[in-house]
Design an enzyme around this catalytic site. Structure first.
Site, PDB file in Angstrom:
ATOM      1  N   ASP A  14      15.027  42.384  49.659  1.00  0.00           N
ATOM      2  CA  ASP A  14      13.946  43.269  50.108  1.00  0.00           C
ATOM      3  C   ASP A  14      14.314  44.746  50.048  1.00  0.00           C
ATOM      4  OD1 ASP A  14      12.547  40.920  50.672  1.00  0.00           O
ATOM      5  OD2 ASP A  14      13.363  40.838  52.703  1.00  0.00           O
ATOM      6  N   LYS A  17      13.181  46.070  45.018  1.00  0.00           N
ATOM      7  CA  LYS A  17      13.463  45.814  43.593  1.00  0.00           C
ATOM      8  C   LYS A  17      12.168  45.850  42.776  1.00  0.00           C
ATOM      9  CE  LYS A  17      15.414  41.894  44.862  1.00  0.00           C
ATOM     10  NZ  LYS A  17      15.531  42.067  46.312  1.00  0.00           N
ATOM     11  N   GLY A  18      11.099  45.270  43.373  1.00  0.00           N
ATOM     12  CA  GLY A  18       9.817  45.178  42.659  1.00  0.00           C
ATOM     13  C   GLY A  18       9.362  46.521  42.132  1.00  0.00           C
ATOM     14  N   GLY A  41       9.893  37.884  47.434  1.00  0.00           N
ATOM     15  CA  GLY A  41       8.612  38.578  47.572  1.00  0.00           C
ATOM     16  C   GLY A  41       8.851  39.987  47.097  1.00  0.00           C
ATOM     17  N   HIS A  42       8.333  40.330  45.929  1.00  0.00           N
ATOM     18  CA  HIS A  42       8.579  41.651  45.340  1.00  0.00           C
ATOM     19  C   HIS A  42       7.271  42.441  45.353  1.00  0.00           C
ATOM     20  CE1 HIS A  42      12.258  39.939  42.957  1.00  0.00           C
ATOM     21  NE2 HIS A  42      12.382  39.837  44.251  1.00  0.00           N
ATOM     22  N   GLN A 222      16.453  38.113  45.331  1.00  0.00           N
ATOM     23  CA  GLN A 222      17.435  38.059  46.417  1.00  0.00           C
ATOM     24  C   GLN A 222      18.456  39.194  46.239  1.00  0.00           C
ATOM     25  OE1 GLN A 222      16.612  34.645  44.902  1.00  0.00           O
ATOM     26  NE2 GLN A 222      14.971  35.044  46.318  1.00  0.00           N
ATOM     27  N   THR A 237      21.460  32.112  49.679  1.00  0.00           N
ATOM     28  CA  THR A 237      20.500  31.315  48.926  1.00  0.00           C
ATOM     29  C   THR A 237      21.272  30.426  47.956  1.00  0.00           C
ATOM     30  OG1 THR A 237      18.390  31.405  47.745  1.00  0.00           O
ATOM     31  CG2 THR A 237      20.075  33.022  47.071  1.00  0.00           C
ATOM     32  N   VAL A 330      13.841  56.575  51.487  1.00  0.00           N
ATOM     33  CA  VAL A 330      14.464  57.820  51.938  1.00  0.00           C
ATOM     34  C   VAL A 330      13.473  58.539  52.869  1.00  0.00           C
ATOM     35  CG1 VAL A 330      15.417  60.048  51.175  1.00  0.00           C
ATOM     36  CG2 VAL A 330      15.924  57.962  49.896  1.00  0.00           C
TER      37      VAL A 330
HETATM   38  P1  GDP Z   1      12.024  43.454  47.007  1.00  0.00           P
HETATM   39  O1  GDP Z   1      12.003  42.047  47.446  1.00  0.00           O
HETATM   40  O2  GDP Z   1      13.398  43.978  46.791  1.00  0.00           O
HETATM   41  O3  GDP Z   1      11.145  43.745  45.808  1.00  0.00           O
HETATM   42  O4  GDP Z   1      11.418  44.318  48.215  1.00  0.00           O
HETATM   43  P2  GDP Z   1      10.137  43.937  49.130  1.00  0.00           P
HETATM   44  O5  GDP Z   1       8.918  44.149  48.329  1.00  0.00           O
HETATM   45  O6  GDP Z   1      10.300  42.622  49.775  1.00  0.00           O
HETATM   46  O7  GDP Z   1      10.287  45.005  50.296  1.00  0.00           O
HETATM   47  C1  GDP Z   1      10.306  46.377  50.057  1.00  0.00           C
HETATM   48  C2  GDP Z   1       9.205  47.042  50.879  1.00  0.00           C
HETATM   49  O8  GDP Z   1       9.412  48.422  50.943  1.00  0.00           O
HETATM   50  C3  GDP Z   1       7.823  46.868  50.274  1.00  0.00           C
HETATM   51  O9  GDP Z   1       6.873  46.806  51.299  1.00  0.00           O
HETATM   52  C4  GDP Z   1       7.644  48.146  49.455  1.00  0.00           C
HETATM   53  O10 GDP Z   1       6.291  48.520  49.269  1.00  0.00           O
HETATM   54  C5  GDP Z   1       8.334  49.138  50.357  1.00  0.00           C
HETATM   55  N1  GDP Z   1       8.943  50.284  49.660  1.00  0.00           N
HETATM   56  C6  GDP Z   1       9.674  50.270  48.522  1.00  0.00           C
HETATM   57  N2  GDP Z   1      10.172  51.503  48.269  1.00  0.00           N
HETATM   58  C7  GDP Z   1       9.775  52.301  49.287  1.00  0.00           C
HETATM   59  C8  GDP Z   1      10.026  53.672  49.623  1.00  0.00           C
HETATM   60  O11 GDP Z   1      10.717  54.407  48.922  1.00  0.00           O
HETATM   61  N3  GDP Z   1       9.442  54.133  50.770  1.00  0.00           N
HETATM   62  C9  GDP Z   1       8.660  53.353  51.569  1.00  0.00           C
HETATM   63  N4  GDP Z   1       8.138  53.880  52.671  1.00  0.00           N
HETATM   64  N5  GDP Z   1       8.414  52.051  51.281  1.00  0.00           N
HETATM   65  C10 GDP Z   1       8.984  51.534  50.164  1.00  0.00           C
HETATM   66  P1  IMO Z   2      13.721  39.063  47.647  1.00  0.00           P
HETATM   67  O1  IMO Z   2      13.827  38.720  46.189  1.00  0.00           O
HETATM   68  C1  IMO Z   2      15.216  38.430  51.710  1.00  0.00           C
HETATM   69  C2  IMO Z   2      17.068  34.524  52.520  1.00  0.00           C
HETATM   70  C3  IMO Z   2      16.355  33.656  53.533  1.00  0.00           C
HETATM   71  C4  IMO Z   2      17.535  32.906  54.120  1.00  0.00           C
HETATM   72  C5  IMO Z   2      18.430  32.679  52.902  1.00  0.00           C
HETATM   73  C6  IMO Z   2      18.266  31.309  52.264  1.00  0.00           C
HETATM   74  O2  IMO Z   2      12.336  39.331  48.097  1.00  0.00           O
HETATM   75  O3  IMO Z   2      14.694  40.125  48.005  1.00  0.00           O
HETATM   76  P2  IMO Z   2      16.369  30.198  50.773  1.00  0.00           P
HETATM   77  O4  IMO Z   2      14.924  29.948  51.065  1.00  0.00           O
HETATM   78  O5  IMO Z   2      16.611  31.047  49.578  1.00  0.00           O
HETATM   79  O6  IMO Z   2      17.172  28.945  50.757  1.00  0.00           O
HETATM   80  O7  IMO Z   2      16.894  31.025  52.064  1.00  0.00           O
HETATM   81  O8  IMO Z   2      18.074  33.686  51.982  1.00  0.00           O
HETATM   82  N1  IMO Z   2      16.230  34.994  51.385  1.00  0.00           N
HETATM   83  C7  IMO Z   2      15.738  36.231  51.281  1.00  0.00           C
HETATM   84  N2  IMO Z   2      15.797  37.275  52.135  1.00  0.00           N
HETATM   85  N3  IMO Z   2      14.615  38.563  50.500  1.00  0.00           N
HETATM   86  C8  IMO Z   2      14.585  37.546  49.624  1.00  0.00           C
HETATM   87  O9  IMO Z   2      14.127  37.674  48.364  1.00  0.00           O
HETATM   88  C9  IMO Z   2      15.128  36.297  50.019  1.00  0.00           C
HETATM   89  N4  IMO Z   2      15.228  35.084  49.428  1.00  0.00           N
HETATM   90  C10 IMO Z   2      15.913  34.318  50.265  1.00  0.00           C
HETATM   91  O10 IMO Z   2      15.694  34.431  54.503  1.00  0.00           O
HETATM   92  O11 IMO Z   2      18.242  33.725  55.008  1.00  0.00           O
HETATM   93 MG    MG Z   3      11.302  40.861  49.035  1.00  0.00          MG
END
Ligand code: GDP
Ligand code: IMO
Ligand code: MG
Length: 422
Positions: A14, A17-18, A41-42, A222, A237, A330
């Site tokens: 999280d 990356k998306g 979840g990206h 991840q 994971t 940031v």
């Molecule tokens: P991922 O799994 O690595 O793709 O990240 P997620 O989408 O799960 O979580 C990142 C969250 O931070 C999302 O809600 C994005 O919209 C948000 N986000 C990403 N970059 C920024 C940033 O520079 N500033 C703010 N405020 N939000 C951001």
């Molecule tokens: P993205 O790609 C954050 C965590 C779960 C749990 C552990 C194992 O959005 O960054 P699993 O279901 O993979 O067997 O769970 O890994 N986990 C993540 N945490 N972002 C993710 O993906 C994750 N994918 C798995 O919360 O601790």
């Molecule tokens: Mg995510």
């Protein structure tokens, strides 16, 4: 110019990356998701909409970029079809989607097994996403997994029958509901019909692109500290979200890889159980969670939040050969008055940058912090690093100095445009 650039998570997922993949894919011919499943979840915020991709590659929004689900991914067809449908409803076509015939399929019995295993772990639970990821990868390595190409094969029913014979015994032993082979076969044959146009030999697709000197982006899911080998085992994971997983999950060889971008947030977060040294189980952690909207994209769970840990970041840099950093949020960290940055671990009285995921080592370590000024003010309109306030520049420079890798992307908001590219 290198042909393949890679985007990886450096902490517990999280990191945003998306957003980075969406940006890089706008200049790419092919964008490949390499590992994980719908545990990911990206988020991409673009065109006034917020997209949350679980299985579909985050590059899909660029219609001229081929979006590939690589062989290293585990695919829940029901979830994938829902994502395709939702995209279509928001006007995004998926003709540029390709799914590897070698990607393994998640079945309802994997999800049930994921839940059962968690239940049996009791207080030692991992806190998985309960999407069947671990059990699907177990079948892959046990060599009884069912792949996308098998969905289309006459052998399909036999494969499901063989799998359920043993798995149903386990479910029955624990007093759980068992699965009906016929019902699963019929359900999945319907999915197969809908997905058939997308299923192909993606290894050849990627290699043909490379032969034509086309640009390829690889999307990691991840992150490093959730890696089955290099993460905080067993709280990880079931795949390799690190650099090796990129190669095995796509069929791309190491020599074609150029930039390896490590994504991080200006603070840190974790969902699920496991060690997390810089976690703030206090008002600061709550404040970061609220300011950064740190609630899971996939499971909606509140994320554990804390300070940025440069010892762990340096580890991620070495494990993956990271060449550039992408730092998001940031803007968020700049809303705090004071920022703590972990610049070392104190272990048995000595401060160092030593990181290992060994549980007893980590339990004896205490983070050493440096305090920096926050209150960056409104940075949302900054177009270059130069335009950022001195306090923000100082924070970024300190990270680069400790870790020894340049920052190439600076996230100043959630939107596609809210990013400074160096
Ligand atoms: P991922 O799994 O690595 O793709 O990240 P997620 O989408 O799960 O979580 C990142 C969250 O931070 C999302 O809600 C994005 O919209 C948000 N986000 C990403 N970059 C920024 C940033 O520079 N500033 C703010 N405020 N939000 C951001
Ligand atoms: P993205 O790609 C954050 C965590 C779960 C749990 C552990 C194992 O959005 O960054 P699993 O279901 O993979 O067997 O769970 O890994 N986990 C993540 N945490 N972002 C993710 O993906 C994750 N994918 C798995 O919360 O601790
Ligand atoms: Mg995510």
């Amino acid at each position: 110019m290198s042909k393949v650039d890679v985007v990886l998570g450096t902490f517990f997922g999280d990191e945003g990356k998306g957003k980075i993949i969406d940006y890089l894919s706008s200049h790419a011919d092919v964008s490949v998701r390499c590992t994980g499943g719908n545990n990911a979840g990206h988020t991409v915020e673009a065109n006034g909409k917020k997209y949350a991709f679980h299985l579909i590659p985050s590059g899909i929004l660029h219609k001229d970029t081929k979006a590939v689900i690589g062989n290293g991914v585990v695919v829940d067809p029901k979830v994938l079809l829902k994502e395709i449908q939702e995209l279509k409803e928001s006007g995004i076509h998926t003709d540029n989607l390709y799914i590897s015939e070698k990607a393994h399929v998640i079945f309802p019995y994997h999800i049930a097994m994921d839940r059962l295993l968690e239940e049996n772990r009791g207080s030692g639970k991992i806190g998985t996403t309960a999407r069947g990821i671990g059990p699907a990868y177990c079948d892959k390595f046990e060599r009884c997994g069912i792949r996308m190409e098998d969905l289309l094969s006459p052998k399909f029913e036999e494969l499901v029958t063989r799998n359920l014979e043993s798995k149903n015994k386990i479910f029955a032993f624990y007093g759980k509901e068992t699965f009906d082979t016929k019902a699963i076969v019929e359900e999945y044959q319907e999915y197969a019909k809908l997905l058939a146009p997308y299923i192909t030999d993606t290894v050849t697709l990627v290699h043909e692109a490379l032969e034509r000197d086309q640009k390829v982006i690889c999307e990691g899911a991840q992150a490093t500290l959730l890696d089955i080998d290099f993460g905080s085992y067993p709280y990880v994971t079931s795949s390799n979200p690190t650099i090796g997983g990129i190669c095995t999950g796509s069929g791309i060889g190491a020599k074609d890889i150029g930039e390896v971008y490590g994504v991080l947030k200006a603070y840190s977060s974790r969902v699920g159980e496991g060690p997390y040294l810089t976690e703030q189980c206090n008002a600061i952690g709550d404040q970061i969670r609220e300011l950064g909207h740190e609630y899971g994209t996939t499971t909606k769970r509140p994320r554990r939040c804390g300070w940025l840990d440069l010892v762990a970041l340096k580890y991620a840099v070495s494990i993956n050969g990271i060449t550039g950093l992408a730092i998001n949020h940031v803007d968020t960290i700049g809303k705090l008055d004071k920022i703590q940055l972990c610049v070392g671990y104190r272990h048995q009285g000595k401060v160092s940058m030593k990181f290992t995921t060994n549980e007893s080592y980590l339990s004896e370590c205490e983070p050493v912090y440096e305090e920096l000024e926050g209150n960056f003010g409104d940075i949302s309109q900054a177009k270059s690093r130069e335009e950022l306030p001195e306090k923000a520049k100082k924070y970024l420079a300190r990270i680069e100095e400790v870790v020894g890798v340049p920052i190439k992307f600076i996230g100043i908001g959630p939107g596609r445009e809210d990013m400074i590219v160096e």
